[in-house]
Enzyme design. Structure first.
Site, mmCIF file in Angstrom:
data_model
loop_
_atom_site.group_PDB
_atom_site.id
_atom_site.type_symbol
_atom_site.label_atom_id
_atom_site.label_comp_id
_atom_site.label_asym_id
_atom_site.label_seq_id
_atom_site.Cartn_x
_atom_site.Cartn_y
_atom_site.Cartn_z
ATOM 1 N N CYS A 31 0.829 -1.210 0.000
ATOM 2 C CA CYS A 31 0.000 0.000 0.000
ATOM 3 C C CYS A 31 0.868 1.268 0.000
ATOM 4 O O CYS A 31 1.520 1.577 0.991
ATOM 5 C CB CYS A 31 -0.909 -0.057 1.228
ATOM 6 S SG CYS A 31 -1.738 1.479 1.635
ATOM 7 N N CYS A 34 0.021 3.829 2.659
ATOM 8 C CA CYS A 34 0.455 3.327 3.978
ATOM 9 C C CYS A 34 1.920 3.689 4.218
ATOM 10 O O CYS A 34 2.302 4.082 5.319
ATOM 11 C CB CYS A 34 0.295 1.809 4.070
ATOM 12 S SG CYS A 34 -1.411 1.236 3.942
#
Length: 107
Positions: A31, A34
């Site tokens: 991600c 993230c």
């Protein structure tokens, strides 16, 4: 205090049964957002080390907790206090946004 990794097995002990408010970062290695928010979470952990506990949980490796809390997109940051989820921030937000949210729950 550094950020610790929690799992489906350790979530209750590390988060639900904790006396301090806990910031939980739901993330995954693939991600991009993230990875963008990770340094912010690390900085929060250092700056607020006496007031909160900060943990990360990899949603790929720990799908049970992610499903239990309805994680649909990551990063999702949740704040738990006295074993209850009290707030949620979704997405890679600026540090100031996360701080203002956290400050509501720190006595």
């Amino acid at each position: 205090m550094s950020v610790s990794q929690v799992t489906d097995a350790s979530f209750k002990q590390e988060v639900i049964n904790n006396d301090l408010p806990v910031l939980v970062d739901f993330w995954a290695p693939w991600c991009g957002p993230c990875r963008m928010v990770s340094p912010v979470v690390d900085a929060i952990a250092e700056e607020y080390e006496s007031s909160i506990k900060v943990v990360k949980i990899n949603t790929d490796d720990n799908p049970t907790i992610a499903a239990e809390y309805g994680i649909r997109s990551i990063p999702t940051l949740m704040i738990f206090k006295s074993g209850e989820r009290v707030d949620t921030v979704i997405g890679a937000v600026p540090k100031s946004t996360l701080e203002s949210t956290l400050n509501k729950y720190i006595s």
